[in-house]
Design an enzyme around this catalytic site. Structure first.
Site: not given
Length: 394
Positions: A139, A241, A277
């Site tokens: 990621r 992120k 989310e």
């Protein structure tokens, strides 16, 4: 399947490090170069770490029974750097402390930075376990590409996590008392005045022992559906992120908490009717035998816990769907729960939308509890790992 390394296996040479200092170049960042590090093993860590007044096995004096989710100063951090267009140097451990950054650093001026989160656990028989660290590495590589940054190789990332966990092993809580949270950071540290990619980058990892993320502990969450502010938009960085994703959420989160809510649930930025989310975690809904979660289509972070819960749920016989979910579907759900590295699997007791409070099933014998028990059992070595998710480091 459990991957193993010896107590100090796969550990690179440990030296004192200061941001901006020079270190010799190394080819050890290449994938699969673990044997190079293994040869430096126990003697490297024993001989080169700075002298300490305490034993590595000494209890640090933490009240493990009342551990929350806050920063606690620990012993060591990992750091490495690279210049633009090159590979990261061989990383080094040093005492935890401040780092030096230019006021013109890319991360400070333009937010060119990423972070990850993973945990180390102590099993009942004393083993130290990591949960799917390679997924965090993957990621980070994806996020780095989006943010025009170099990134450590998958092997270098995982090896760095192992080193940092082992060096801070006395801070890993006893079995069942919490975990050691590891925070890998990737940032543009080089000076840049005009808008552009920084000329130099730092990759570092620091740690802290943690308990429950939410102050409610294991109590059900109370979410507030945010309609004024957006978390992410199509084409943005919601799917990686990035450090830039989180500060804009502080205002709605602070406002929600002042009203007694646990966290904020965001809707899509275009139609304001599809759930996306929570500010700190992914969300799932259950209706009958069907578990659904919003598809990771670029505005939603594809969490490692989310991915794991999807696999576990399917193995347990549930039909799992990743798709667009309307707020009306959530209101009609039997159960709602959140997932994330920090939160684990957290049941949602209620969601408040347009002044209406909708309550959901929680407690024993719920699906979220079933999934939580399985996931935590695997993470802590209580349930046999048949997927190769667990990396044993001691």
């Amino acid at each position: 399947m459990i991957q193993r390394c010896t107590r100090f296996g796969n550990c690179k040479l440990v030296q004192s490090f200061r941001a901006g200092s020079s270190s010799s170049p190394s080819s050890s960042s290449k994938i699969g170069d673990y044997h190079r590090f293994a040869s430096q093993a126990s003697s490297s860590l024993q001989q080169v770490l700075e002298p300490s007044t305490y034993s590595d096995d000494e209890n640090p004096g933490v009240d493990w029974d009342n551990l929350g989710f806050y920063m606690m100063r620990t012993d060591y951090m990992y750091m490495t750097k690279c210049t633009k267009g090159e590979c990261f140097e061989q990383g080094q451990l040093s005492r935890y402390g401040n780092i030096e950054l230019s006021p013109a650093a890319g991360v400070l001026n333009y937010g060119q930075g990423l972070f990850e989160g993973t945990k180390a656990y102590r099993s009942e028989d004393g083993r130290l376990l990591l949960f799917r660290p390679e997924q965090n590495a993957i990621r980070m590589k994806m996020g780095a590409e989006r943010m025009c940054m170099p990134s450590p190789s998958i092997d270098q990332f995982v090896d760095a996590v192992k080193q940092t966990a082992i060096a801070n092993k006395r801070w890993i809580p006893p079995a069942g008392k919490g975990s050691l949270y590891l925070r890998p950071l990737l940032m543009g540290s080089g000076q840049i005045l005009g808008l552009g990619a920084a000329p130099e980058y730092i990759f570092l990892i620091y740690v802290s022992p943690v308990g429950n993320y939410f102050k409610e502990g294991f109590a059900p969450l109370n979410l507030y559906v945010e309609e004024e502010f957006d978390r992410a938009s199509r084409g943005g960085t919601g799917g990686v992120k990035s450090v830039t994703n989180y500060a804009p959420g502080l205002k709605p989160l602070t406002r929600a908490k002042s009203r007694g809510f646990s966290d904020v649930l965001y809707l899509d930025s275009v139609n304001k009717k599809f759930i996306e989310e929570v500010s700190s975690c992914n969300i799932f809904i259950l209706k009958g035998n069907v578990i659904a979660s919003p598809a990771a289509n670029g505005t939603i972070l594809e969490g490692v816990t989310r991915k794991s819960i999807i696999d576990i749920a399917r193995e347990n016989g549930y039909q799992v769907e990743e798709r667009v979910i309307t707020i009306d579907e959530l209101i009609d759900a039997d159960e709602v729960f959140c997932t994330g590295t920090a939160v684990g699997v957290a049941p949602v007791g209620s969601v408040t939308y347009k002044g209406q409070r909708i309550e959901f099933k929680t407690g024993p014998h719920t699906v979220s509890q079933e999934l939580y028990t399985t996931l935590e059992g695997i993470k802590r070595g209580l349930i046999k790992d048949n997927k190769g998710w667990i990396v044993e480091i001691d």
